[in-house]
Design an enzyme around this catalytic site. Structure first.
Site, short mmCIF file in Angstrom:
data_model
loop_
_atom_site.label_atom_id
_atom_site.label_comp_id
_atom_site.label_asym_id
_atom_site.label_seq_id
_atom_site.Cartn_x
_atom_site.Cartn_y
_atom_site.Cartn_z
N CYS A 179 1.85 1.67 -2.31
CA CYS A 179 1.29 0.47 -1.70
C CYS A 179 1.36 -0.73 -2.66
O CYS A 179 2.43 -1.15 -3.05
CB CYS A 179 -0.12 0.75 -1.22
SG CYS A 179 -0.73 -0.40 0.03
N HIS A 180 0.21 -1.29 -3.07
CA HIS A 180 0.19 -2.40 -4.01
C HIS A 180 0.36 -1.95 -5.47
O HIS A 180 0.58 -2.78 -6.35
CB HIS A 180 -1.14 -3.17 -3.91
CG HIS A 180 -1.28 -4.02 -2.68
ND1 HIS A 180 -1.57 -3.47 -1.44
CD2 HIS A 180 -1.20 -5.36 -2.49
CE1 HIS A 180 -1.65 -4.44 -0.55
NE2 HIS A 180 -1.44 -5.60 -1.15
#
Length: 248
Positions: A179-180
Site C-alpha cells: 500500500c503506502h
C-alpha cells in the site's frame, strides 16, 4: 466566575467551534472488505485452512510499524505467517512524543502499543515486541511494512527505521511493503532501478525515486516484494511465503 470571565470563555468557545469539524469518517471494516463483491479470493484466503503449518517454521519476520497502520495489512499477513509456523515480531520506532507546544495528547499505551486504522478511522491498538533501535539484521529472515497513510509517514522520518531498512537491503534479505509503505523504501533510497508497485496515490513518488511502477497486485524484484492495497493482502502474503521458500 464573573461576567467578564464568562464572556471571554464564550468567545473562546465560539472560535474553537469554528476550528472544529463534526466527527464522521470513512472506515473499512474487515468484514465488509472480505464480503465485498470481487473479493471472494481474498475471503477464501482467510477462511481456507492452511495445509502446511510448519512451512515457515524457523523463519523470523519483523513487522516495522508505527501509529496509523492499516489494520488488515498488518493483522492479515501476521496471521498467515504465524499459521505457517513463522515467528513474527512487531517492531515500532522508539517512543518519542512531539514537543508539548504541538498540542498532541498521547494515551499512556502509546509507550507500548501502536494504533491501527481502517482507512481513515482509528480502531484499536496492538502491542509491539521490540523497538527499532533494539534490533539488528541478523535477528530476522525478512521484514515487512504494512501501509496506512499515516504509518509509513511516521516510519520514514525515524532514523533507526531507515538505517535498519538500508542495512537489511544490503544483506539481500527480503523486504516487503504494501500500500503506502513503499514510500519508506523510497526514503531509504533503495528502489532506484527496481520494479515495484504501491498505492495509486504514491506511485508518482516511487517513479520520482527512480523505480519502475507496475500496475499489478504484487511485484517481486530481487529482494523486494510490494503490493498496492488491502485487496492484495492474499497475493502479498503468498509472495512473501514463496520468496522465503525460494519458490519465486
Amino acid at each position: 466566575m464573573n461576567n467578564a470571565e464568562a464572556q471571554i470563555n464564550a468567545n473562546e468557545l465560539a472560535v474553537i467551534n469554528q476550528l472544529t469539524t463534526a466527527s464522521a469518517v470513512v472506515n473499512m471494516p474487515v468484514s465488509k472488505l472480505l464480503n465485498a463483491p470481487g473479493n471472494e479470493a481474498l475471503k477464501a484466503f482467510f477462511f481456507t485452512p492452511v495445509k502446511d503449518r510448519s512451512a515457515l517454521k524457523g523463519k523470523k519476520i519483523a513487522v516495522l510499524v508505527a501509529d496509523g497502520f492499516e489494520e488488515i495489512e498488518l493483522t492479515g499477513p501476521v496471521w498467515y505467517f504465524r499459521e505457517l509456523g513463522a515467528t513474527v515480531d512487531i517492531v515500532a520506532p522508539k517512543y518519542n512524543p512531539a514537543p508539548e507546544r504541538y498540542g498532541l495528547a498521547y494515551p499512556e499505551m502509546s509507550k507500548t502499543h501502536v494504533m491501527a486504522i481502517q482507512y481513515l478511522q482509528p480502531v484499536g491498538w496492538i502491542k509491539f515486541d521490540r523497538t527499532a533501535d533494539q534490533i539488528k539484521v541478523s535477528d530476522y529472515d525478512a521484514v515487512f511494512i504494512p501501509g496506512g497513510a499515516w504509518n509509513p509517514d511516521n516510519l520514514r522520518a525515524d532514523k533507526d527505521v531507515i538505517k535498519f531498512v538500508q542495512d537489511f537491503n544490503k544483506s539481500g534479505k527480503l523486504i516487503a511493503a504494501i500500500c503506502h509503505a513503499p514510500v519508506v523504501l523510497a526514503s531509504a533510497e533503495i528502489i532506484k532501478g527496481k520494479k515495484l508497485t504501491g498505492y495509486w496515490n504514491i506511485q508518482s513518488d516511487l517513479k520520482n525515486a527512480g523505480a519502475t511502477v507496475l500496475e499489478q497486485s504484487v511485484v517481486t524484484d530481487g529482494n523486494l516484494v510490494t503490493s498496492r492495497h488491502p485487496i492484495d493482502v492474499a497475493d502479498f502474503s503468498r509472495a512473501v511465503e514463496n520468496w522465503l521458500l525460494k519458490k519465486f
